[in-house]
Scaffold this active site. Structure first.
Site, PDB file in Angstrom:
ATOM      1  N   GLU A 152       1.538  -6.350  -4.945  1.00 54.48           N
ATOM      2  CA  GLU A 152       1.214  -5.506  -6.086  1.00 54.48           C
ATOM      3  C   GLU A 152       2.388  -4.667  -6.561  1.00 54.48           C
ATOM      4  O   GLU A 152       2.694  -4.644  -7.757  1.00 54.48           O
ATOM      5  CB  GLU A 152       0.043  -4.579  -5.746  1.00 54.48           C
TER       6      GLU A 152
ATOM      7  N   ASP B 189       0.829  -1.206   0.000  1.00 55.76           N
ATOM      8  CA  ASP B 189       0.000   0.000   0.000  1.00 55.76           C
ATOM      9  C   ASP B 189       0.865   1.258   0.000  1.00 55.76           C
ATOM     10  O   ASP B 189       0.670   2.162  -0.823  1.00 55.76           O
ATOM     11  CB  ASP B 189      -0.915   0.012   1.232  1.00 55.76           C
TER      12      ASP B 189
END
Length: 382
Positions: A274, A17
């Site tokens: 990610e 994040d």
């Protein structure tokens, strides 16, 4: 494009994040000309990625980005910027939402979603969601196809990659700075992963293979299992172990630019989550993705959706070999046979990785797409 943007990041775990939002904030400042306040609820997670981070300063400037410690009190008297991004469905403070609604021209409110290759993403990208405050929030989806928000990619990223990959001396000097001495003829592999029960089997396959392999492992969650396989009680960055044809070296956790360069230098990159997943694709090297596990095995749908896109253009044997490896890694079993099956297709997979990177680079990058969406919103409001 002048203006003030606010990006809110709630660190759930790991570094995905904060890694994504930090890269995005820096690029918006550098390439789109906006002032960015990056609100972070855990500065300790930011510091490894950006070592200049102070853990005690509630307001600081890092690489052109204003970084603010996110507390309800800190946001109470702040005038919201023209664009407010809540990253990955984090919840904004009620007082900040009220301040947004009170502006003569309310900010563009965006929920930056997690990356997914699933079919429904393009249909949901940029859709508005009316809020109880009277504001509208838009869902903004990064993605791999037309009709999505694209992928994070700085304007000079691929040129910098190509320059390093073409310069043997520069690659050697960079790796030496990390404490890595290249073995002549060895395949260079990076490993950044969550805990994985398939690790030992993969390491055994590399150690017992016919080709020399140098495995570079930045500090992370896989380290304890690596220690168990090596039979050592502790590992320190810089230490090297040899098992058969496999040399293992632990590296210090590194800031984002150096991690990018590590990926560019390697012949194969095992990545996770990610942020490193996207950066490995821009490295234009064969890769292996360890997807973040979700409840009720929802992550498998996301994994298969990406694989369905990624194997397009591969021969059937190479596609099956790649599918087998990725599924084995994420299942935590079967890595030995899967790794052996992959070997005859190495050159095809390497060329495919470069072509994939070039095709994805033909789409607008995420920061550019966000800026254009904002400009479009101004035109609609005029």
């Amino acid at each position: 494009m002048a203006g003030q943007w606010d990006i809110f990041c709630a660190v759930v775990d790991n570094y995905g994040d904060i890694g994504v939002t930090l890269r995005l904030a820096r690029q918006l400042v550098a390439e789109q000309g906006v002032a960015v306040r990056l609100w972070v609820d855990d500065l300790r997670s930011l510091q490894p990625l950006c070592p200049a981070t102070s853990l005690t300063e509630p307001q600081q400037w890092l690489e052109g980005v204003e970084v603010r410690a996110w507390t309800v009190e800190a946001t109470a008297d702040v005038v919201p910027g023209e664009v407010v991004i809540e990253a990955f469905a984090c919840e904004l403070p009620a007082t900040f939402i009220a301040a947004m609604a009170a502006q003569p021209r309310p900010p563009l409110w965006l929920n930056l979603e997690y990356l997914s290759a699933e079919d429904w993403v393009a249909g949901c990208h940029a859709l508005p969601s009316p809020q109880p405050s009277g504001l509208r929030k838009f869902f903004f989806f990064p993605g791999f196809t037309e009709g999505t928000g694209g992928l994070l990619r700085e304007g000079d990223l691929l040129a910098c990659r190509d320059a390093l990959q073409a310069d043997v001396a520069a690659r050697t000097a960079f790796l030496e700075r990390l404490g890595v001495t290249l073995q002549a003829g060895a395949r260079l592999i990076s490993l950044f992963a969550y805990e994985n029960t398939g690790l030992g089997e993969w390491l055994e396959a590399m150690a017992g293979g016919e080709e020399a392999v140098q495995l570079l492992v930045p500090q992370g969650r896989i380290q304890a299992q690596l220690q168990d396989w090596l039979g050592v009680a502790a590992m320190q960055p810089g230490q090297v172990w040899q098992r058969g044809c496999l040399q293992v070296q632990l590296l210090s956790f590194m800031e984002q630019g150096d991690y990018d360069r590590l990926l560019w230098c390697c012949d194969f990159n095992a990545v996770r989550g990610e942020d490193s997943f996207v950066r490995a694709q821009w490295a234009a090297r064969p890769l292996l993705w360890h997807i973040y596990q979700q409840a009720e095995d929802a992550h498998w749908d996301k994994l298969e959706a990406f694989l369905g896109l990624y194997v397009e253009g591969l021969s059937e044997p190479a596609a099956l070999a790649l599918l087998g490896l990725w599924r084995a890694w994420n299942a935590g079993q079967g890595m030995g046979p899967a790794w052996q099956v992959l070997q005859p297709h190495w050159l095809e997979l390497a060329e495919h990785a470069r072509q994939w990177s070039a095709r994805k680079a033909a789409y607008p990058d995420l920061a550019t797409a966000l800026a254009q969406f904002y400009r479009n919103s101004l035109s609609c409001a005029a």
